[in-house]
Design a protein around this motif. Structure first.
Motif, mmCIF file in Angstrom:
data_model
loop_
_atom_site.group_PDB
_atom_site.id
_atom_site.type_symbol
_atom_site.label_atom_id
_atom_site.label_comp_id
_atom_site.label_asym_id
_atom_site.label_seq_id
_atom_site.Cartn_x
_atom_site.Cartn_y
_atom_site.Cartn_z
ATOM 1 N N ALA A 305 2.066 5.407 -9.303
ATOM 2 C CA ALA A 305 1.423 4.181 -8.826
ATOM 3 C C ALA A 305 0.839 4.373 -7.434
ATOM 4 O O ALA A 305 -0.300 3.954 -7.165
ATOM 5 N N LEU A 306 1.585 5.005 -6.543
ATOM 6 C CA LEU A 306 1.096 5.207 -5.178
ATOM 7 C C LEU A 306 -0.074 6.180 -5.151
ATOM 8 O O LEU A 306 -0.999 6.016 -4.350
ATOM 9 N N ARG A 307 -0.031 7.187 -6.013
ATOM 10 C CA ARG A 307 -1.145 8.133 -6.072
ATOM 11 C C ARG A 307 -2.427 7.432 -6.517
ATOM 12 O O ARG A 307 -3.521 7.745 -6.025
ATOM 13 N N ALA A 308 -2.305 6.464 -7.401
ATOM 14 C CA ALA A 308 -3.491 5.778 -7.922
ATOM 15 C C ALA A 308 -4.137 4.848 -6.900
ATOM 16 O O ALA A 308 -5.324 4.553 -6.997
ATOM 17 N N VAL A 309 -3.364 4.380 -5.932
ATOM 18 C CA VAL A 309 -3.894 3.382 -4.984
ATOM 19 C C VAL A 309 -3.955 3.938 -3.560
ATOM 20 O O VAL A 309 -3.934 3.165 -2.594
ATOM 21 N N ILE A 310 -4.062 5.256 -3.409
ATOM 22 C CA ILE A 310 -4.179 5.841 -2.073
ATOM 23 C C ILE A 310 -5.372 5.273 -1.307
ATOM 24 O O ILE A 310 -5.244 4.911 -0.127
ATOM 25 N N PRO A 311 -6.579 5.162 -1.912
ATOM 26 C CA PRO A 311 -7.701 4.599 -1.140
ATOM 27 C C PRO A 311 -7.434 3.181 -0.646
ATOM 28 O O PRO A 311 -7.772 2.844 0.499
ATOM 29 N N ALA A 312 -6.833 2.341 -1.480
ATOM 30 C CA ALA A 312 -6.554 0.963 -1.066
ATOM 31 C C ALA A 312 -5.502 0.921 0.044
ATOM 32 O O ALA A 312 -5.618 0.133 0.994
ATOM 33 N N ILE A 313 -4.480 1.768 -0.060
ATOM 34 C CA ILE A 313 -3.431 1.797 0.967
ATOM 35 C C ILE A 313 -3.999 2.280 2.304
ATOM 36 O O ILE A 313 -3.714 1.707 3.359
ATOM 37 N N VAL A 314 -4.824 3.320 2.258
ATOM 38 C CA VAL A 314 -5.425 3.832 3.489
ATOM 39 C C VAL A 314 -6.363 2.790 4.097
ATOM 40 O O VAL A 314 -6.404 2.621 5.318
ATOM 41 N N GLY A 315 -7.099 2.090 3.257
ATOM 42 C CA GLY A 315 -7.940 1.008 3.766
ATOM 43 C C GLY A 315 -7.120 -0.062 4.467
ATOM 44 O O GLY A 315 -7.536 -0.607 5.504
ATOM 45 N N GLN A 316 -5.943 -0.359 3.921
ATOM 46 C CA GLN A 316 -5.037 -1.315 4.565
ATOM 47 C C GLN A 316 -4.542 -0.794 5.905
ATOM 48 O O GLN A 316 -4.459 -1.535 6.893
ATOM 49 N N PHE A 317 -4.226 0.493 5.965
ATOM 50 C CA PHE A 317 -3.779 1.094 7.225
ATOM 51 C C PHE A 317 -4.887 1.039 8.286
ATOM 52 O O PHE A 317 -4.623 0.724 9.452
ATOM 53 N N ILE A 318 -6.108 1.346 7.882
ATOM 54 C CA ILE A 318 -7.225 1.296 8.826
ATOM 55 C C ILE A 318 -7.443 -0.127 9.324
ATOM 56 O O ILE A 318 -7.668 -0.365 10.518
ATOM 57 N N GLY A 319 -7.361 -1.094 8.407
ATOM 58 C CA GLY A 319 -7.499 -2.484 8.813
ATOM 59 C C GLY A 319 -6.413 -2.915 9.769
ATOM 60 O O GLY A 319 -6.667 -3.640 10.742
#
Length: 381
Positions: A305-319
């Motif tokens: 699950a975490l591998r599939a949403v890496i772009p979304a998680i990183v976007g959250q970190f940047i935000g």
């Protein structure tokens, strides 16, 4: 090669008369904007506001006599960053990695010319650490890779000890933690704490237990319906009301609490999207092998699950990193807050463009670095 480029230009930019006209108009506009910006940067901008206040931008009111602590912190971060860089380097892109290493070191050495002798020595040692860390990471990647996460986790309490003092070092009030130093600390701590909290909320929202599921749903929907600045004000004003009268949380801790509570709700929704992408058959197969529910979640569901949403998680970190700029509205003098103090200086009143361009450049460098690291992680996984 030249024929291919000409074919691409003819096909994409000059295929018709109106495409050709639009191309020429865009080129003229780009040249005009570039010329105007270059003229302002070279002849009109007063960059003295940056050079004269560089120490305020970076560390704020941190005592100058204790700068050696900040330099040691920088050396630790640089060493482990270059070590990580060397370990994760792809052999096929080694030439580009070495070129990037030379560019970074050249930039550091150029910066050293405008500083005093002590700072020059620290920066020169930094360049050696970058080269040494990269070389060690390349040579002993298989040995160091299993220990890399432990190195970073172990360095974090040492960094906090050096900045805050105590245990043999002179204690330093958090009111003196300002500028980029405070921005990075708030961002890193909030990211580290909000990630597991968000994962737990995502698991709670998909739980079969009604109490856990409804608590997670209520929390996520309420927090997502309130702006971050509201959460920060509530953390500063309301949080002390729920604590014992003899317990007084520092403003910095209250700011971290607000960021973590806000970011965890959005992180939960990102992780929930990854959880829903896992086929039900994998869960049933894991249970058929004898794994109980916690091991199914930890060993089977979460890694995919975490591998599939890496772009979304990183976007959250940047935000979240950029959202730390709102802390200046609740009394914490981070990078944006220290800029307001600098603009209040009599000799630099009105130099908004220079100051905020410099701040924007700093934010862009860190956010782009996070994005590059996430892309490399995504390729490796």
């Amino acid at each position: 090669m030249t024929t291919t480029k000409l074919t691409w230009l003819r096909k994409n930019l000059f295929s018709t008369w109106y495409n050709s006209l639009l191309t020429f108009v865009c080129l003229i506009l780009i040249c005009w904007v570039t010329w105007s910006a270059s003229t302002w940067i070279i002849t009109q901008a007063q960059w003295q506001v940056i050079s004269a206040n560089l120490h305020l931008f970076l560390v704020g009111r941190f005592p100058q006599s204790l700068y050696w602590r900040i330099w040691i912190v920088l050396e630790i971060i640089v060493t482990f960053s270059s070590l990580t860089w060397g370990i994760t380097t792809n052999k096929q892109n080694l030439k580009w990695q070495i070129f990037g290493l030379l560019v970074v070191n050249s930039g550091i050495l150029l910066l050293a010319f405008s500083l005093n002798s002590t700072s020059q020595l620290w920066l020169i040692s930094t360049t050696f650490l970058i080269i040494a860390g990269f070389s060690l990471g390349r040579k002993f990647s298989q040995i160091l890779l299993p220990w890399l996460s432990l190195f970073w986790l172990g360095s974090f309490p040492i960094i906090l000890w050096l900045i805050g003092g105590g245990f043999g070092l002179k204690p330093l009030s958090t009111n003196l933690w300002n500028g980029l130093l405070l921005t990075l600390l708030m961002a890193v701590i909030s990211i580290v704490l909000s990630f597991p909290f968000g994962v737990l909320l995502a698991l709670g929202r998909t739980s079969n237990l009604p109490v856990v599921r409804w608590f997670s749903i209520l929390y996520i929907e309420i927090i997502r319906g309130v702006p971050l600045i509201g959460i920060l004000f509530l953390a500063q004003v309301m949080l002390p009301l729920f604590l014992p009268t003899n317990l007084r949380l520092d403003r910095l801790l209250r700011g971290i609490a607000g960021l973590v509570l806000f970011s965890a709700a959005y992180m939960a929704e990102n992780v929930r999207g990854g959880l829903q992408s896992i086929p039900r058959g994998q869960i049933e197969a894991a249970k058929a092998l004898g794994l109980n529910t916690p091991f199914v979640i930890i060993l089977v569901i979460l890694p995919q699950a975490l591998r599939a949403v890496i772009p979304a998680i990183v976007g959250q970190f940047i935000g979240l990193f950029k959202d730390t700029s709102l802390l200046s509205l609740v009394g914490l003098v981070e990078l944006t807050g220290i800029a307001r103090s600098i603009l209040a200086q009599q000799q630099f009143i009105g130099r908004y463009a220079e100051v905020y361009i410099f701040i924007g450049l700093i934010y862009w460098i860190f956010c782009y670095s996070i994005a590059l690291a996430s892309r490399r992680l995504e390729k490796q996984l």
